[in-house]
Design an enzyme around this catalytic site. Structure first.
Site, PDB file in Angstrom:
ATOM      1  N   CYS A   8      40.974   1.161-123.468  1.00 18.37           N
ATOM      2  CA  CYS A   8      39.597   1.509-123.069  1.00 18.37           C
ATOM      3  C   CYS A   8      39.558   2.922-122.486  1.00 18.37           C
ATOM      4  O   CYS A   8      38.649   3.697-122.782  1.00 18.37           O
ATOM      5  CB  CYS A   8      39.086   0.484-122.068  1.00 18.37           C
ATOM      6  SG  CYS A   8      37.439   0.832-121.428  1.00 18.37           S
ATOM      7  N   CYS A  52      38.206  -7.775-118.610  1.00 17.19           N
ATOM      8  CA  CYS A  52      36.775  -7.851-118.312  1.00 17.19           C
ATOM      9  C   CYS A  52      35.995  -8.605-119.374  1.00 17.19           C
ATOM     10  O   CYS A  52      34.969  -9.193-119.095  1.00 17.19           O
ATOM     11  CB  CYS A  52      36.194  -6.453-118.090  1.00 17.19           C
ATOM     12  SG  CYS A  52      36.086  -5.430-119.582  1.00 17.19           S
TER      13      CYS A  52
END
Lengths: 397, 398
Positions: free
Chosen positions: B101, B198
């Site tokens: 990410c 997440c």
């Protein structure tokens, strides 16, 4: 280093009047006067009677301005509640009279206060919701509605078609809708939140049975609105309690807000012809100059048959939220015009319904003009839009 | 400078944004919408993708008096992080989605967009430090708080990306950040840290993978005897070093517990054996990313093999796109797919993706556990051990 934005920010060029518009000074004065007073409009003593008097005079003023009867004004907390009351209340009442009445006919371009209420009725109350399409300009074809009704008129509980679309400003054929529905005694609701004060709205003449209006879109305060409701219609109540507002909507009335609402609405209706002429002039100038700066910008909706203060424009190759952010940095405030989910602009369901693809729908901005808009606001936008679009295009690559 | 502060809704990124404001930058708060289903509204605030988190970020921006926007990067996040995560597990590797990410989203998509929109830098709440180097370049260093140091998940950043980054928290310990948040009136001051991946709402990585990859039965094979000692429903449920929950039918000959040593994705074979067999001292990596100039010859430094893992003394040799790491002390539970981040002291030199891990020097206990005749038991790509998913994501984004 530059100063934090909050310190240097110029007064905003506010081009988002369709979201909310500044309160009229006279409405602020009327509301402020009432804020200093005590008196529940339902109380029987002198203070209560004084509050009641303000409420009833306000109701009469609003009724006069909309050509309705005072008893037809049901105060609510705003447009969303009025829409909920109209759709759920009338659906329940009509279905209770005749169990066959489970169809609700509406359009794909309604506001979420209508669409989500209908979705709830379909999910929880067995309603068969039919959302009719619109054309490339965002207009409902009344023949579509006519055909849909005629397929089985007995099963239609109600029809709900907005007066003016909140995103692209398209004015819907309300008269034809009423004619098609009333041929079978089917009641018609219209969400006129964007229309009142912008175009002529005459409740008695238009023939609709229920009409939603809210104060903060026409110079009044937040948190108050009304469902204008024909006397012969008794929707099932959503909010139970003290029985205020025809036993249809309970809750202590907000006297100051109602007073401000009435002053603003009276003023908006009285000024409407002048206001519309001025705004459409400014709007046409805005569109012309935006197109001069960005030749491939495209106006969405019909060029003339629209709300006078509405310009909804697609900027090919841009993300609407980049444009919005870049304009915001320059103190120019507008909207992507579509619903947000957690702050993320969704591609507009209205533009998608008008046949645009998702990228196209995401590249749009709504500029909405109002009472306080000046030619200088249009100048500011015309000056900023070229560089902003250029930058947003670079960011989208 | 004009700065985009990436605000997750947590305490770290809120204080980082506040410090960027204090430093005199013109700061705009941006929350990244990464989850595809934005209706997600989980309680407990463990991730960074919920409506609640977006609301917390917005409120923090309001307190700081800075503009705030939500940027929808859910498509890119799905394509480049979530899909990659699934594919990597399917291939028997252990990806670190936070590094991915940072590499592809926060310091790429977000930074690119910020630069294009006229900003100069992106500030995040990562615990790491940036320092000017001798030649005017930007150096990335470990944070002063060793417990919070997140330089590992930033080891994929290039000089160009670092030159446009701000990490205002690198010189501060976490408790001080919480105290500062409280003093600034930020309501997220006592919000719990995020620990899980997440995009896996309930923290059940195995269940999440099972839903996407389906059942894939296979066998457990004991590395000592070569015998099949049990069966399982999906190799992706296991992690190298795992001892519990194997439910092996046959006990080990020596009566000692057995650990997952390796995973073979095609056959679904999960190799198990004694703890000593987990140790490796040779790591081969590919896809290197250097924070500055690539090391030209062999360099002595340290290598970190997982988030919050130990720093191993090592000799690192770079040859084109191949990185060979010789560990001076063996490491356990080294997973293909994880990043090996190379340090020179506190400075991050760069990183590579682990392709194989093996044992070159015989170790007393481990050699006994190794089948005869394999002095060098190189583990092929895809069978190197898999670290636990929680470890993989521990340095979750700020």
């Amino acid at each position: 280093m530059t100063q934090p934005e909050t310190a240097t920010r110029q007064p905003a060029v506010y081009l988002d009047h369709a979201a909310t518009t500044p309160m009229l000074p006279e409405a602020i004065a009327a509301m402020t006067e009432q804020l200093g007073r005590t008196g529940n409009a339902s109380s029987l003593h002198g203070s209560g009677r004084a509050g009641r008097k303000v409420v009833e005079e306000s109701r009469e003023a609003i009724a006069r301005a909309l050509n309705a009867r005072p008893g037809e004004i049901v105060f609510t907390s705003g447009g969303t509640e009025a829409d909920n009351l109209a759709l759920k209340g009338i659906y329940w009442a009509r279905r209770d009279e005749d169990a066959r009445r489970v169809r609700i006919l509406s359009t794909v371009i309604e506001h979420h206060a209508v669409l989500d209420s209908l979705d709830w009725l379909a999910t929880h109350e067995g309603a068969q919701v039919e959302l009719l399409p619109v054309d490339a300009a965002g207009l409902l074809d009344p023949d579509e509605l006519h055909r849909s009704i005629e397929r089985d008129p007995e099963s239609v509980a109600l029809v709900s078609v907005m007066w003016a679309n909140n995103e692209v400003g398209a004015l819907q054929p309300v008269a034809e809708v009423v004619a098609a529905a009333h041929a079978h005694g089917i009641p018609v609701h219209t969400d006129a939140v964007q229309a009142v004060g912008a175009v002529p709205v005459d409740f008695a003449a238009c023939g609709v049975d229920a009409l939603t209006v809210t104060a903060h879109k026409l110079g009044g305060p937040y948190g108050v609105g009304a469902l204008v409701l024909r006397r012969d219609l008794s929707p099932t109540a959503l909010v139970h309690g003290g029985g205020q507002e025809r036993q249809v909507r309970s809750g202590t009335l907000d006297v100051p807000a109602v007073a401000g609402f009435a002053v603003a609405l009276e003023h908006a209706v009285k000024e409407q012809p002048h206001h519309a002429a001025r705004l459409s002039g400014l709007r046409d100038d805005l569109v012309r100059r935006v197109r001069a700066a960005v030749p491939d910008a495209r106006l969405n909706g019909d060029p003339s048959d629209r709300l006078p203060g509405n310009a909804h424009v697609s900027f090919p190759g841009c993300e609407g939220d980049s444009l919005l952010m870049l304009l915001d940095q320059r103190g120019i405030e507008c909207s992507t015009g579509s619903a947000c989910s957690a702050g993320v602009p969704q591609p507009s369901h209205v533009l998608l319904a008008m046949g645009r693809d998702e990228a196209d729908a995401r590249s749009s901005l709504r500029f909405s003009l109002g009472r306080t808009t000046t030619p200088a606001d249009v100048d500011a936008l015309a000056e900023a839009i070229g560089p902003v679009v250029e930058r947003a295009r670079a960011a989208a690559r | 400078m004009k700065v985009v502060a990436a605000m997750s809704g947590g305490v770290d990124s809120a204080v980082a944004a506040a410090r960027a404001v204090d430093a005199g930058h013109e700061v705009t708060g941006v929350h990244l919408a990464l989850a595809r289903t934005r209706a997600t509204h989980r309680t407990g605030s463990r991730g960074c993708c919920t409506i609640e988190d977006a609301g917390d970020a917005r409120r923090a921006a309001d307190v700081l008096g800075i503009p705030f926007y939500v940027w929808d990067l859910s498509e890119r996040f799905h394509d480049e992080v979530v899909e990659d995560f699934t594919r990597e597990y399917e291939a028997g590797r252990t990806p670190n989605p936070c590094l991915r990410c940072n590499e592809r989203i926060k310091f790429s998509a977000v930074l690119d967009r910020a630069l294009a929109l006229g900003y100069d830098a992106v500030a995040t709440g990562h615990y790491a430090r940036l320092r000017p180097g001798p030649a005017g370049e930007v150096e990335l260093h470990r944070a002063v708080d060793p417990g919070k140091d997140q330089s590992y998940v930033l080891g994929v950043l290039t000089q160009e990306q670092l030159a446009h980054s701000l990490f205002p928290l690198g010189d501060t310990a976490k408790p001080e950040v919480r105290a500062e948040a409280a003093a600034r009136g930020l309501l997220v001051a006592d919000k719990p840290d995020s620990h899980d991946i997440c995009f896996i709402a309930d923290g059940d990585t195995a269940g999440w993978l099972r839903q996407r990859l389906g059942p894939a039965s296979g066998s457990f094979v004991d590395v000592t005897t070569g015998d099949v000692v049990g069966s399982h429903e999906g190799a992706y449920r296991f992690t190298v070093g795992q001892r519990r929950g194997l439910r092996l039918g046959t006990p080990a000959a020596d009566g000692n517990p057995r650990y997952v040593l390796g995973i073979e994705p095609v056959s679904g074979t999960v190799t198990v054996g004694p703890r000593a067999a987990l140790a490796v001292d040779r790591v081969e990596g590919s896809r290197p990313r250097w924070t500055g100039a690539a090391p030209t010859a062999s360099m002595a430094g340290t290598v970190q093999l997982r988030a919050h893992g130990a720093a191993h003394r090592a000799v690192v040799t770079v040859e084109d796109d191949r990185v060979s790491i010789e560990l001076l002390d063996p490491a356990e539970g080294v997973a293909a797919g994880q990043a090996a981040v190379v340090y020179d002291g506190t400075r991050v030199v760069g990183s590579c993706t682990i392709s194989t891990a093996s044992r070159a020097t015989p170790a007393d206990t481990a050699s006994r556990a190794t089948p005869a005749g394999t002095a060098s038991r190189a583990t092929p790509a895809g069978t190197a051990s898999r670290a636990t998913p929680v470890d993989a994501a521990r340095s979750s984004a700020s």
